[in-house]
Design an enzyme around this catalytic site. Structure first.
Site, PDB file in Angstrom:
ATOM      1  N   LYS A  92      76.393  66.781 -57.852  1.00 27.94           N
ATOM      2  CA  LYS A  92      77.240  65.926 -57.546  1.00 27.94           C
ATOM      3  C   LYS A  92      77.190  65.930 -55.851  1.00 27.94           C
ATOM      4  O   LYS A  92      77.179  66.818 -55.235  1.00 27.94           O
ATOM      5  CB  LYS A  92      78.547  66.323 -58.114  1.00 27.94           C
ATOM      6  CG  LYS A  92      79.862  65.504 -57.614  1.00 27.94           C
ATOM      7  CD  LYS A  92      79.977  64.346 -58.599  1.00 27.94           C
ATOM      8  CE  LYS A  92      80.717  63.087 -57.983  1.00 27.94           C
ATOM      9  NZ  LYS A  92      80.061  62.196 -57.209  1.00 27.94           N
ATOM     10  N   LYS A 128      72.545  65.897 -53.025  1.00 30.42           N
ATOM     11  CA  LYS A 128      72.916  64.803 -52.045  1.00 30.42           C
ATOM     12  C   LYS A 128      71.693  63.860 -51.939  1.00 30.42           C
ATOM     13  O   LYS A 128      70.654  64.303 -52.359  1.00 30.42           O
ATOM     14  CB  LYS A 128      72.910  65.485 -50.788  1.00 30.42           C
ATOM     15  CG  LYS A 128      73.483  64.793 -49.757  1.00 30.42           C
ATOM     16  CD  LYS A 128      75.235  64.741 -49.603  1.00 30.42           C
ATOM     17  CE  LYS A 128      75.792  63.689 -48.734  1.00 30.42           C
ATOM     18  NZ  LYS A 128      77.128  63.982 -48.672  1.00 30.42           N
ATOM     19  N   ASP A 168      78.900  58.287 -48.468  1.00 30.61           N
ATOM     20  CA  ASP A 168      78.885  59.115 -47.578  1.00 30.61           C
ATOM     21  C   ASP A 168      78.663  58.225 -46.241  1.00 30.61           C
ATOM     22  O   ASP A 168      78.998  56.966 -46.393  1.00 30.61           O
ATOM     23  CB  ASP A 168      77.715  59.915 -47.555  1.00 30.61           C
ATOM     24  CG  ASP A 168      77.606  61.366 -46.474  1.00 30.61           C
ATOM     25  OD1 ASP A 168      78.467  62.056 -46.761  1.00 30.61           O
ATOM     26  OD2 ASP A 168      77.046  61.279 -45.663  1.00 30.61           O
ATOM     27  N   THR A 212      88.992  62.342 -48.897  1.00 29.11           N
ATOM     28  CA  THR A 212      88.333  62.967 -48.101  1.00 29.11           C
ATOM     29  C   THR A 212      89.397  63.541 -46.559  1.00 29.11           C
ATOM     30  O   THR A 212      89.719  64.629 -46.201  1.00 29.11           O
ATOM     31  CB  THR A 212      86.994  62.933 -47.597  1.00 29.11           C
ATOM     32  OG1 THR A 212      86.429  62.579 -48.542  1.00 29.11           O
ATOM     33  CG2 THR A 212      86.184  63.962 -46.732  1.00 29.11           C
TER      34      THR A 212
HETATM   35  P1  NDP Z   1      81.466  56.524 -42.320  1.00 27.72           P
HETATM   36  O1  NDP Z   1      80.256  55.663 -42.162  1.00 27.72           O
HETATM   37  O2  NDP Z   1      82.596  55.792 -42.939  1.00 27.72           O
HETATM   38  O3  NDP Z   1      81.900  56.767 -40.726  1.00 27.72           O
HETATM   39  C1  NDP Z   1      81.238  57.776 -39.945  1.00 27.72           C
HETATM   40  C2  NDP Z   1      81.663  57.460 -38.745  1.00 27.72           C
HETATM   41  O4  NDP Z   1      81.095  58.537 -37.836  1.00 27.72           O
HETATM   42  C3  NDP Z   1      81.685  56.224 -38.095  1.00 27.72           C
HETATM   43  O5  NDP Z   1      82.669  56.157 -36.861  1.00 27.72           O
HETATM   44  C4  NDP Z   1      80.520  56.363 -37.127  1.00 27.72           C
HETATM   45  O6  NDP Z   1      80.414  55.610 -36.078  1.00 27.72           O
HETATM   46  C5  NDP Z   1      80.342  57.792 -36.731  1.00 27.72           C
HETATM   47  N1  NDP Z   1      78.935  58.231 -36.561  1.00 27.72           N
HETATM   48  C6  NDP Z   1      78.093  58.353 -37.559  1.00 27.72           C
HETATM   49  N2  NDP Z   1      76.783  58.972 -37.072  1.00 27.72           N
HETATM   50  C7  NDP Z   1      77.230  59.177 -35.663  1.00 27.72           C
HETATM   51  C8  NDP Z   1      76.429  59.648 -34.792  1.00 27.72           C
HETATM   52  N3  NDP Z   1      75.149  59.845 -34.916  1.00 27.72           N
HETATM   53  N4  NDP Z   1      77.034  59.821 -33.404  1.00 27.72           N
HETATM   54  C9  NDP Z   1      78.490  59.389 -33.303  1.00 27.72           C
HETATM   55  N5  NDP Z   1      79.125  58.860 -34.301  1.00 27.72           N
HETATM   56  C10 NDP Z   1      78.584  58.764 -35.248  1.00 27.72           C
HETATM   57  O7  NDP Z   1      81.322  58.195 -42.884  1.00 27.72           O
HETATM   58  P2  NDP Z   1      82.407  58.815 -43.576  1.00 27.72           P
HETATM   59  O8  NDP Z   1      83.656  58.714 -42.702  1.00 27.72           O
HETATM   60  O9  NDP Z   1      82.288  58.843 -44.984  1.00 27.72           O
HETATM   61  O10 NDP Z   1      81.648  60.461 -43.361  1.00 27.72           O
HETATM   62  C11 NDP Z   1      81.938  61.030 -42.120  1.00 27.72           C
HETATM   63  C12 NDP Z   1      81.459  62.523 -42.154  1.00 27.72           C
HETATM   64  O11 NDP Z   1      82.339  63.355 -43.206  1.00 27.72           O
HETATM   65  C13 NDP Z   1      79.981  62.864 -42.762  1.00 27.72           C
HETATM   66  O12 NDP Z   1      79.618  64.089 -41.934  1.00 27.72           O
HETATM   67  C14 NDP Z   1      79.977  62.848 -44.136  1.00 27.72           C
HETATM   68  O13 NDP Z   1      78.943  63.564 -44.448  1.00 27.72           O
HETATM   69  C15 NDP Z   1      81.187  63.671 -44.423  1.00 27.72           C
HETATM   70  N6  NDP Z   1      81.999  63.483 -45.478  1.00 27.72           N
HETATM   71  C16 NDP Z   1      82.396  62.375 -45.987  1.00 27.72           C
HETATM   72  C17 NDP Z   1      82.794  62.200 -47.365  1.00 27.72           C
HETATM   73  C18 NDP Z   1      83.398  61.002 -48.059  1.00 27.72           C
HETATM   74  O14 NDP Z   1      84.139  61.069 -48.921  1.00 27.72           O
HETATM   75  N7  NDP Z   1      83.124  59.829 -47.429  1.00 27.72           N
HETATM   76  C19 NDP Z   1      83.021  63.506 -48.145  1.00 27.72           C
HETATM   77  C20 NDP Z   1      82.810  64.759 -47.337  1.00 27.72           C
HETATM   78  C21 NDP Z   1      82.461  64.722 -46.339  1.00 27.72           C
HETATM   79  P3  NDP Z   1      79.722  54.016 -36.140  1.00 27.72           P
HETATM   80  O15 NDP Z   1      80.702  53.218 -36.798  1.00 27.72           O
HETATM   81  O16 NDP Z   1      79.469  53.763 -34.931  1.00 27.72           O
HETATM   82  O17 NDP Z   1      78.312  54.469 -36.691  1.00 27.72           O
END
Ligand code: NDP
Length: 447
Positions: A92, A128, A168, A212
């Site tokens: 998962k 993943k 993700d 999350t």
């Molecule tokens: P989203 O794609 O919804 O959002 C990601 C956010 O992070 C955006 O604001 C994006 O900005 C920013 N971002 C991504 N990459 C970069 C980078 N290289 N530098 C700066 N900003 C960056 O993703 P999620 O919110 O789903 O995921 C965020 C984190 O949480 C990740 O690490 C993910 O693995 C983790 N996570 C997510 C879960 C989920 O349920 N969604 C569960 C557990 C963990 P921009 O819009 O400009 O790209």
């Protein structure tokens, strides 16, 4: 061989075998440092090659994803699915679509997922996947064609009892819809248990979208209570403005905090009077615009391309964007500005140096594998609802999430204490997540 020498020899072997995968090395090094403490007390956990097996994925899939863009030109991306460990249940873990994706990043995420999923107390293994496809600037039809091509290969390897992907970075409700549609078409039947994060009318669960971010704040609130503080009246920095960040901001403000800043990859926004969450959802979620659009349409917010969001003064910091976004200098700035609590909404957003700075400065720190486990926990609740052909109310599901996060906090806190490291939630979560998986692996023999 001493425990130290044994662990160093596993790690050196891993470095050789997985060259050029720094994020994977970083994730394993952190867990192995905690496992030394377990092995001192319970040496049987080194039996039957357990540690080496734990660090080697059960299966790693890499595949070609060809698709045709709006100009009729063929594009080729690379798809990944790492099925890391299924001792506790089906693999998962989410799918990430981002140009930075490579095998090492998917392996670090899959490895972390094993311990996170174990900590939830639910029967799920770790995996993943994702692709180096960049959804930014693509039309809806391009996204659809990409998702259909990606699933055309992936569908051979997943299933309700085998491997259940979710979203993700870059994979939200829209992408899960396209992926599920293609799976259903190829399978010739509606198998709702094969993906989570689905729409509410076709097998999705209430609270999965919020889970999350909400879960991260529930756990942070537990950690704050344990140290005589509370979200109410606190100033909070949240990096990112995606799924996790938006709902962390929403819940923190619901509990009486003021969120003083958020960001995206174009820069960061200072919001001294708090965040207008509905406007943020409209800008980022619906219109898919940059944070500058939020600043233009709100009052009191300012946009910054220079400096860092971690320079803001606050009580709590919740990094919710991506790996290694918070380094040693950022951590020193947080300490100097009065931050007392850090909880990782993202996966591995703090570098090892940053974590060391938190320790030196007495900052209470909850690592991602505990703090962001609410997403996968609610995905497992979605699987339960699919299996029983049921759908639960928002209140009931949210209560279950809240209880799971409180239990994760107690588990990591008690485990840290049991191993003589009271308050060290990195050690507590690594050891608790490890022991449950390791016990299952030992019971199931050398496979
Ligand atoms: P989203 O794609 O919804 O959002 C990601 C956010 O992070 C955006 O604001 C994006 O900005 C920013 N971002 C991504 N990459 C970069 C980078 N290289 N530098 C700066 N900003 C960056 O993703 P999620 O919110 O789903 O995921 C965020 C984190 O949480 C990740 O690490 C993910 O693995 C983790 N996570 C997510 C879960 C989920 O349920 N969604 C569960 C557990 C963990 P921009 O819009 O400009 O790209």
């Amino acid at each position: 061989m001493s425990i130290d020498e044994q662990v160093s020899s596993y790690y050196n072997m891993l470095l050789k075998r997985n060259a050029g995968e720094p994020e994977f090395h970083q994730a394993v090094a952190e867990v192995l440092a905690s496992l030394k403490i377990v092995l001192e007390k319970d040496p049987h956990y080194a039996d039957y090659g357990l540690i080496q097996r734990l660090c080697e994925p059960e299966r790693q899939l890499i595949f070609r994803v060809p698709w045709i863009d709006d100009n009729g030109v063929v594009q080729v991306n690379r798809g990944f699915r790492v099925q890391f460990n299924s001792a506790l249940g089906p693999y998962k873990g989410g799918l990430r679509f981002h140009p930075s994706v490579n095998l090492g990043i998917i392996k670090f995420l899959g490895f972390e997922q094993i311990f996170k999923n174990s900590l939830t107390g639910l029967p799920i293994g770790g995996g993943k996947g994702g692709s180096d496809f960049d959804p930014k600037g693509k039309s809806e039809l391009e996204i659809m064609r990409f998702c259909q091509s990606f699933m055309t290969e992936l569908h051979k390897h997943i299933g309700e009892y085998k491997d259940v992907p979710a979203g993700d970075i870059g994979v939200g409700a829209r992408e899960i819809g396209f992926l599920f549609g293609q799976y259903r078409r190829l399978a010739g039947q509606h198998e709702s248990g094969v993906l989570t994060g689905k729409g509410l009318t076709w097998g999705g669960s209430l609270v999965r979208t919020e889970a999350t971010g909400y879960g991260c704040v529930y756990l942070t609130e537990e950690m704050m209570k344990a140290h005589g503080a509370s979200m109410s009246g606190a100033k909070v920095i949240v990096s990112g403005s995606g799924n996790v960040a938006i709902y962390a901001i929403e819940k923190a403000q619901e509990l009486g905090a003021t969120v003083v800043g958020f960001s995206d990859s174009s820069g960061w926004v200072s919001t001294p009077d708090g965040v207008d969450v509905e406007l943020l959802k409209d800008v980022k979620d619906k219109r898919r615009e940059r944070v500058t659009a939020y600043v233009e349409e709100s009052t009191g917010a300012t946009f910054h391309e220079d400096g860092s969001i971690w320079d803001l003064a606050a009580d709590v910091a919740l990094p919710c964007a991506t790996q290694n976004e918070l380094n040693g200098d950022h951590a020193r700035a947080l300490a100097a500005n009065g931050v007392r609590f850090v909880a990782e909404g993202a996966n591995m957003p703090s570098t090892p140096e940053a974590i060391e700075v938190f320790r030196e400065n007495g900052i209470h720190f909850a690592p991602g594998k505990a703090a962001n486990a609410g997403g996968v926990a609610t995905s497992a609740l979605e699987m339960q609802q699919n299996a029983s052909r049921d759908s639960w109310s928002f209140e009931y599901t949210d209560q279950r999430l809240h209880k799971i996060m409180s239990k994760i906090f107690r588990t990591m806190s008690n485990t840290a204490k049991e191993y003589g490291r009271e308050g060290d939630y990195v050690v507590g979560s690594n050891i608790a997540g490890f022991k449950k998986t390791a016990d299952a692996m030992l019971a199931q023999g050398v496979i």
